[in-house]
Enzyme design. Sequence first.
Site: not given
Length: 336
Positions: A125, A221
């Site tokens: 990420e 998320d």
Amino acid sequence: MLEPKSIVERTSSQLNWFLAHGVTTVRTHVDTSSRHGNKLVEGLLELCRVYEGVVDVQIVGLPLDSLVRSNAEVEALCNALDAGVDVVGGIPHKEATREDGVEHVKTIVDLADSYDRPLDPHIDESDDSYSRFTGVLASEVEKRSLDTQVTASHLTAMHTYPNAYADKLRGLLARNDISVITNPTTNAELQGRRDDYPRRRGHTRVDELLEAGITVGIGQDNMVDKYHPYGDCDPLGEVLFLAHFGHLTSWYDVPTLWEMVIENNASILGLNSGLKPGNEGSFVLFDAPDSYNALRTRAPRRLVVREGRPVTRRELGTVYVRTNEQWESVDFAVSV
């Protein structure tokens, strides 16, 4: 430090928002760092009990501190798994060096294998084209013939990989049946922030992954925090964002987008989807004439049925959810 009771109170409103939008299974992450003891885990496990039979909550143990530099963090993750956490997580790219990140990956694969749990790390990420731990993950899965569901969440660094390496990684993921989850709004908010112009879009190569036959799901998320302050727990908001951000806006992309958020998400979560013989009698009724308009307008969900039992209904603009056999209205407002 948050106590378990406080965690249930703080998270119940968001589960009700999910219910109002037709979501009856949620995968969430809990920080297992040793500094918390096991209180955060205990709070989410209590939440699971409160919503049992209405919303299934899959908990991912996510060690936010190094797994390589402290045996205490590995022990804390093991304690969380022993307590009932469902999925092994990790963040290898946060380790200080590539070598430590590789060791981090091997550690979480070991745990997934020994505990026989699915594996869903936050991985690569980053905007860093040299952050390449997903390839390490896929290689470890292949070498060990790991027999569990494996998902690579975020994988935003892939947008910066050289095409030759990205193509090799796609083949490795496809060969080992490793799924990918993109989180459109948060990925867009975080990635590319330090770019001058032109700025990268910041999400993984969704179209190329799909073309390779890889299962790609859509997550959210964060929710109502500094990374995603406008979140409302509606999956269609994420789907619409991805449609524009990922250049998936043709008429032919509508079925693909729905497949990602329904069938692909269900597959990643280990669920059966669709009204088919042998599946549970669960469905969502949208106030729209077809799937295109349901997505375009983010149509209200008039009725949500789980295993033959209504758990959400909308009447005169008010949404009601059923928990503990009682109906209550949903308040979507938050304090600012």
